[in-house]
Design an enzyme around this catalytic site. Structure first.
Site: not given
Length: 776
Positions: A386, A389, A459
């Site tokens: 997760d 980025e 998300d």
């Protein structure tokens, strides 16, 4: 001439516009104060590098793993104001006066031209002193359609006529690559924030930090051909294990090992197929111990037993890991002591977590040592990486001045996911070849496909417009060369539906059902989200309408596994793709270039997800040049027509190309429950067709050593015969005998819908030898 070039370089000067040298792989020259180098990687793939005289050529790339090839034949012509480099596939003209480059096919068609005067090289006077802000423009035709740029949430398949700051974000994957309907692609090899701009038919890339202009031009007559070029340049995608192509369940989050195990047990009790279960964040405890890479002893008292129990239930476990560490973790202390933390705020808010320097190979070593000891050594099967980025909170310009192993964070910002994911893949591969690396991650960069990575779209919010945007987002992502992509089925943030009953809210049930139908035809089928649990039993019981529809599509996914696994092999062995725009196969049809609400899944299936609330009918354009079959009814439809398809909640429009051969897998509860020794083979007449049934050992890397088999099936439409070729290849445990039930789809009940056909045209026993079967 060579002596003069070396003399000028030694003296710090430049070649003038009338001088050049021919190298083993291209040419070098100097024009208007810039040193030029054109390098040939293939006859149809060229690197262009332009740099100020005070900067050395950047020989290494984080994305590109190939080198220019000295074996490629080429010619150089010096005529008046043009310097021309010719290969068997391309002609490249370099204007010696203004320095612009034009690319032509070998039949003289202009493919792409640099815009004269569009170069900008501005020295950086800040933390990246010694480097440049670099820009290059290109001239496009008004009719050109561009694909790519990664995963963009603008809802468009065509990426023309926009200004887009390419930086990584939670729901945005930025890759400075595009390909054109004219039959070429361009990869701008830079990792800093980069502006893509298309104004007045001039497309440009402008990067904040650069050692010069560095890009790759690749010719390809189809979108698939351009993707293959990008894979050649940046690496092939390895095979993922068969199980990961099944159904995967997640939520934010399972809070104990007992809750997680209960989910798997309920799926088995309900006899609904399941292969993957995902453990999201905070299994380590509180936020101060963020990403401690060990299970909290209170909520996960026996983690090894949990993993073993998942395996005993014939399922597989993903476990999350983040790039940041809470201040009370051992990792935070050791990485900090070794100056391997970047000093800016990351998730979770106000916890004091810091991310590690993913660009440092020793930091990647240290990261894996903790991850292996605390998690992988327990027998965990896959990773949920997760915030890759990564999350960047309270963002300040000075944060980007932070020094990494490779330079300022600004200079390598967009390559963060590539470097992070590479560390996990490389270390796991070194440890063992018995378990294929599976990485689910939230961000990506060019070349990441070579690390077994599957990117999800972040998300996103649970609503209809967001659902609709995911189709072109996934297609453009795939068109940059990265084949594995998926979304949170149902969308991540579903809070607006909680008051109406959550999973029992009819509005959410409709949205979730349509999203899961779409998810059936993604490279990975995975349900996830917050606010509302997404397990199938949250939506009702067997016999309830919503439950039954969801189960129907999950089972459809499992019946498709032989087709999906064969598509995966095409991805690995031939640079193929799962999600393909209609343009991929029907570029001669002028109507398809911008269609963004339907796509090809593999080579044979066209899907048109329903993306409007309470939609009764959906108009689906079927590309011309071939006939199509309605998957649900077997009705044949002409190409070049619009099918006004009724779409009750249990129907998503699915069409099969004439000439397709679809193997139909058995009813199973998990992907490897049954061998493929009793397959239905659906044949869609109206054109010739082929299919290669691929099999291997499902979850190791022996296929890289040749341990796999292929069975070529060939349909001759005129003769009405199916030829099943000799089995090629061999591996331990390979089937020696199998039964094929052959079905000609003709509009009757045969070969339609999810369930196996009640009748067959013929059944044959196949022992690995060639057989020819007359079917009409």
């Amino acid at each position: 001439m060579v002596f003069m070039f070396l003399f000028l370089v030694a003296m710090g000067g430049n070649l003038d516009a009338q001088s050049f040298i021919k190298t083993n792989t291209g040419i070098k020259t100097s024009i208007n104060g810039l040193n030029y180098e054109l390098e040939i990687f293939k006859p149809d793939l060229i690197r262009v590098n332009k740099r100020p005289a005070d900067l050395k050529l950047k020989n290494s790339s984080l994305s590109v793993i190939r080198q220019a090839d000295p074996k490629v034949y080429f010619e150089v012509l010096d005529q008046n104001d043009l310097l021309t480099l010719k290969t068997d596939s391309l002609k490249i003209n370099l204007d010696k006066i203004n320095g612009s480059i034009s690319f032509f096919s070998n039949n003289g068609q202009l493919l792409l031209k640099e815009s004269p005067g569009s170069i900008r090289m501005k020295k950086d006077e800040g933390a990246d002193r010694g480097y440049y802000n670099a820009r290059q423009g290109f001239e496009l035709l008004p009719s050109e359609v561009l694909y790519g740029l990664g995963q963009q949430q603008n809802g468009n398949l065509d990426q023309r006529h926009q200004t887009n700051l390419l930086v990584q974000g939670n729901t945005k994957v930025s890759i400075p690559f595009f390909q054109s309907t004219k039959g070429y692609g361009l990869f701008w090899d830079n990792y800093s924030p980069t502006v893509f701009k298309d104004t007045l038919n001039i497309v440009s890339f402008t990067s904040e930090v650069s050692s010069g202009i560095d890009y790759y031009f690749m010719k390809g007559n189809t979108t698939d051909a351009v993707v293959r070029q990008m894979r050649f340049l940046t690496g092939n995608a390895p095979m993922l294990p068969l199980w990961v192509y099944g159904y995967n369940q997640s939520k934010e989050r399972y809070k104990t090992q007992f809750e997680l195990l209960d989910v798997v047990k309920k799926y088995r009790q309900l006899k609904v197929p399941l292969d993957g279960i995902i453990q999201d964040w905070q299994y380590w405890g509180d936020d101060q111990h963020w990403n401690a890479m060990q299970f909290d002893s209170t909520t996960y008292p026996r983690p090894r037993s949990m993993v073993d129990s998942v395996h005993q239930l014939h399922a597989h476990l993903f476990v999350v890991a983040w790039p940041g560490f809470g201040p009370k973790t051992k990792q935070y202390k050791e990485f900090g002591q070794k100056n391997m933390l970047l000093n800016f705020d990351t998730w979770p808010p106000k916890a004091g977590a810091k991310i590690y320097d993913v660009y440092n190979p020793k930091a990647r070593d240290l990261y894996w040592s903790y991850l292996n000891k605390g998690v992988f050594s327990l027998g965990v099967d896959a990773w949920w990486l997760d915030s890759s980025e990564p999350d960047h909170l309270n963002e300040k310009e000075s944060d980007f001045d932070e020094k990494t192993f490779l330079g300022t964070y600004r200079s390598v910002r967009n390559a963060f996911p590539l470097e992070h994911i590479s560390g996990i893949y490389d270390h796991q591969r070194k440890l063992s070849d018995k378990k294929r690396v599976v990485i689910l991650t939230r961000s990506a960069f060019a070349g990441q496909q070579r690390y077994g990575a599957n990117t999800w779209s972040g998300d996103i919010t649970s609503n209809w417009p967001t659902l609709k945007r995911q189709i072109p987002a996934g297609l453009n992502f795939s068109l940059t060369g990265l084949p594995y992509w998926n979304t949170d089925i149902g969308g991540f943030f579903a809070g607006e539906f909680q008051k109406g009953g959550g999973a029992k809210n009819p509005a959410f049930q409709e949205l979730y059902t349509r999203w899961l139908q779409f998810g059936t035809f993604m490279p990975m089928m995975r349900s996830h989200g917050t606010n509302i649990p997404r397990e199938i039993y949250q939506f009702g019981h067997k016999g309830d309408r919503i439950f039954d529809i969801l189960e129907k599509y999950i089972k459809l996914r499992y019946h498709l596994l032989p087709y999906i696994y064969a598509t995966a092999w095409n991805v690995t062995s031939n640079g193929g793709s799962f999600m393909r725009p209609l343009q991929s196969d029907f570029k001669s049809d002028p109507r398809v270039a911008k269609i963004s609400d339907s796509y090809l899944f593999g080579s044979s299936i066209l899907v048109a997800p329903v993306t409007e609330k309470r939609e009764i009918t959906k108009d689906v354009y079927l590309p011309k040049g071939i006939n199509w079959y309605d998957f649900w009814t077997g009705k044949q439809l002409p190409g070049g027509s619009v099918d006004k398809r009724a779409v009750p909640l249990d129907i998503m429009p699915i069409y099969i190309k004439a000439g397709s051969i679809l193997p139909w897998g058995p009813d199973v509860q998990f992907a490897t429950e049954k061998k493929w020794d009793d397959l239905e083979i659906r044949i869609y007449p109206g054109a010739d067709g082929t299919f290669v049934l691929y099999e291997d050992q499902n979850d190791n890397y022996n296929y890289e050593k040749g341990a796999f088999s292929e069975i070529l099936m060939d349909w001759d439409d005129h003769a009405g015969t199916l030829t099943i070729g000799v089995t090629k290849g061999n591996y331990p445990g390979m089937l020696k005998t199998r039964r094929f039930h052959l079905v000609i789809v003709d509009g009757s009940a045969k070969g339609t819908g999810v369930e196996r056909s009640p009748k067959f045209n013929k059944t044959v026993i196949y022992t690995g030898k060639k057989i020819v079967v007359k079917l009409r």
